[in-house]
Design a protein around this motif. Sequence first.
Motif, PDB file in Angstrom:
ATOM      1  N   PRO A 139       0.784  -1.235   0.000  1.00  0.00           N
ATOM      2  CA  PRO A 139       0.000   0.000   0.000  1.00  0.00           C
ATOM      3  C   PRO A 139       0.816   1.287   0.000  1.00  0.00           C
ATOM      4  O   PRO A 139       0.321   2.329   0.435  1.00  0.00           O
ATOM      5  CB  PRO A 139      -0.790  -0.119   1.299  1.00  0.00           C
ATOM      6  N   LEU A 154      -5.495  -2.678   0.961  1.00  0.00           N
ATOM      7  CA  LEU A 154      -4.718  -3.893   1.211  1.00  0.00           C
ATOM      8  C   LEU A 154      -5.597  -4.980   1.799  1.00  0.00           C
ATOM      9  O   LEU A 154      -5.537  -6.152   1.387  1.00  0.00           O
ATOM     10  CB  LEU A 154      -3.549  -3.585   2.141  1.00  0.00           C
ATOM     11  N   ILE A 465      -3.379  -3.349  -5.746  1.00  0.00           N
ATOM     12  CA  ILE A 465      -3.767  -2.735  -4.480  1.00  0.00           C
ATOM     13  C   ILE A 465      -5.163  -2.132  -4.552  1.00  0.00           C
ATOM     14  O   ILE A 465      -5.897  -2.115  -3.559  1.00  0.00           O
ATOM     15  CB  ILE A 465      -2.721  -1.672  -4.036  1.00  0.00           C
TER      16      ILE A 465
END
Length: 509
Positions: A139, A154, A465
């Motif tokens: 992240p 995440l 992500i």
Amino acid sequence: MMAAVICLGGRAAAAAAASSRSACAFASSGPRRLQRRRSGAFAPRPLYSSSVSKSNEEEDGGGGEGGGAERLRDNYSSLLSDGSSVAVVGGGLAGLSAAHHLLRKAAERDMGLKVTVFDREDGPGVGGASSVAGGLLHPFSPRGTLLHNGSRALASSNVLLERSLLHRPDAVLRNRLYRVALTEKNAVQLRTTAEKYPQWAKWLDPQDVEGRTGARNTLGGLELGGGCRVIHVPTYLRGLWEDCVDTADMSERDSEARWVHVPHSNEGEGEGAADGIAWRERLAEYDAAILSAGSGLFRDCVLPPAPPEEGMEEGDDSWTGLPVDLVRGQSVELSVRPDDGDDDGDDGDGDGGGDPTPSEAVLCGKYVAPLPDRDAILIGATHEFQSEPLSPQLVADDLRARTSDLAPGPWSDGEVRAVTEGYRVQSRRGPRGRLPIAGRAPVEVRESVHENSWLFTGLSSRGLIYHGVYGDALTDLMMGMCDEGGEEGENPTPEGFPDLYWWMRGGSK
């Protein structure tokens, strides 16, 4: 020592060609209508006419009032209900995240839902930029700052990953990765990251970095864990789709997950067509459509061109109307001697062994990542805006110059056995950095593609992500699980995403 050589003869050449074709399969067909800068690079595109002006954005602090919000709210059609059918155009990270979230939420609400994924390939994890991604899930930005919604993103990506692992337990290659510093400034930034986010980041001195990764001449770096992982994205996508099918099959209602292979367009079939059938005609039977095909949305003319703006010639239909750029990325697969060290995904507290060709994931601008095949690693990626791709030799030369300290052993002793290629849709920087484009499609798209169409694109290099959390937000909107919007003119948005429609107000650069 001899330098790594390009060795693409015989089966290796065939594999490289197949890999390159696969990577570009969804993006390469259809008319190329990209406006170019004088330098030959792809030019920025203006927003559709539904965007607000910069002055309006500054006056209301980037809020929802103005032309963009008004046009977005026009014909805000029926939300999904029991028995609805949804078409998802594109079966990469964005498309399969949306499909999975829709099916799961339908099951939780005791709804029947039919989801059909249209893709250029006959199964997931084969073509498109998603299939050649480096697979580094974390992240943080290169400066070590936490990305916008990074913690939530995440967690969301790991939820999807756990579902995929039920079917494909080999999708995770490592439960750690390393970001290294090559400048004093970056070393200070990454040390700060370790102090602020110990749940994910641990600072390592240069000796530890070299011992664990083989990277040399660094000023230290971060070991990232706590849900940061290295993923083989094609395997992950196959597992995620299999879980979509299982979720639909286990529903007590009339649900379905179906994959439809759409053959490539041929010259002369017309804009917005696939296999000779216009997308508007193909999608007409569905209650909603999610347009998530990445570069295929633009290169295959799924999206209509935006109206010309001042200074553009009448009839110039090369503009996509979204704050994005198409970026070509090429990577190389390097042969290596298999690492005798530990690769079972533990917490990495061992000494790493110091093998000349360790198979850990390392990033610093570019990346080095392991592959399921233990005698190869992936190094990428180039960042190409020009119309013609770099040659395999130039790709290797560029990546060697930028990553020789990250992977000294493979570059000295290995061979480049394949070059992969994919197009990324890169969003422009907004107030919170580069964010995906997700939400209800502008009226121009709804009028030409599907009256209840939604966009999910622009993930670029942050696909892993962001695909989970923004797929969750988008499907909340589609299911009516969102805030209604306070002031008149504001868009409904999912909880925690007040700036979801940043792209309707204009990207910056």
